[in-house]
Design a protein around this motif. Structure first.
Motif, PDB file in Angstrom:
ATOM      1  N   PHE A 271       5.411 -14.171  -6.596  1.00  0.00           N
ATOM      2  CA  PHE A 271       5.991 -12.781  -6.834  1.00  0.00           C
ATOM      3  C   PHE A 271       6.245 -12.438  -5.485  1.00  0.00           C
ATOM      4  O   PHE A 271       5.342 -12.683  -4.311  1.00  0.00           O
ATOM      5  N   ILE A 272       7.362 -11.752  -4.961  1.00  0.00           N
ATOM      6  CA  ILE A 272       7.787 -11.197  -3.779  1.00  0.00           C
ATOM      7  C   ILE A 272       7.810  -9.576  -4.158  1.00  0.00           C
ATOM      8  O   ILE A 272       8.239  -9.012  -4.845  1.00  0.00           O
ATOM      9  N   LEU A 273       6.914  -9.108  -3.246  1.00  0.00           N
ATOM     10  CA  LEU A 273       6.826  -7.681  -3.320  1.00  0.00           C
ATOM     11  C   LEU A 273       7.111  -7.016  -1.720  1.00  0.00           C
ATOM     12  O   LEU A 273       6.932  -7.493  -0.672  1.00  0.00           O
ATOM     13  N   GLN A 274       7.591  -5.776  -1.911  1.00  0.00           N
ATOM     14  CA  GLN A 274       7.713  -5.050  -0.634  1.00  0.00           C
ATOM     15  C   GLN A 274       7.065  -3.668  -0.899  1.00  0.00           C
ATOM     16  O   GLN A 274       7.177  -3.017  -1.646  1.00  0.00           O
ATOM     17  N   ALA A 275       6.177  -3.308   0.423  1.00  0.00           N
ATOM     18  CA  ALA A 275       5.512  -2.192   0.385  1.00  0.00           C
ATOM     19  C   ALA A 275       6.350  -1.026   0.767  1.00  0.00           C
ATOM     20  O   ALA A 275       7.677  -1.304   1.238  1.00  0.00           O
TER      21      ALA A 275
END
Length: 164
Positions: A76-80
């Motif tokens: 999973f790639i997430l961006q805050a």
């Protein structure tokens, strides 16, 4: 590229201007250099921390966007909202098979801290599943610390970044 070290520091010694990243996993915390895959253990993608999972849930570590789900829900790639980008990766042993997986979110979804991203049935596994949190754009962020040897998903802080 220099491998950035994430070191242990007791919580009482953390400075008040630190950024805390909530743990997306539950389990035993381990340094990333103990990862069985050299790609991760050498910090090729960036600095990170590893957890031997004791629970079946993966939760969002912060408010932001789920940029991408890859490899059948094991990455999973997430961006805050503050721009920090992380990779959550599960290391599957080729000999072990997870019978049931449920991915709760789709690419591009807004996520909130503690929201479930995925569920994995770990009951039939003979050894713990390893998961890691990698800071994809964290090469300029230092120092970074972990304070707990065991974390609970959505409750405990897995990683703390101290603002310069």
């Amino acid at each position: 590229m220099k491998n950035l070290e994430i070191s242990y520091l007791p919580q009482r010694q953390l400075t008040p201007n630190s950024i805390a990243i909530c743990s997306p996993f539950s389990g035993k915390v381990m340094p990333l250099n103990e990862h069985p895959e050299p790609f991760f253990s050498y910090g090729t993608l960036g600095p990170g921390i590893m957890v031997a999972l004791s629970n079946h849930k993966i939760l969002a570590p912060f408010d932001g966007t789920l940029v991408q789900v890859k490899n059948a829900g094991t990455e999973f790639i997430l961006q805050a909202n503050n721009g920090l980008k992380v990779l959550l990766n599960l290391q599957l042993d080729p000999q072990q098979h997870i019978k049931q997986t449920h991915i709760a979110q789709l690419n591009g979804s807004k996520v909130t801290k503690g929201q479930r991203l995925a569920y994995f049935d770990l009951r039939d596994l003979s050894s713990p599943l390893l998961a890691c949190l990698i800071l994809l754009n964290g090469h300029q962020l230092t120092p970074m610390h972990y304070s707990l040897s065991h974390v609970s998903a959505g409750i405990d802080t897995l990683l703390t970044i101290t603002k310069k």
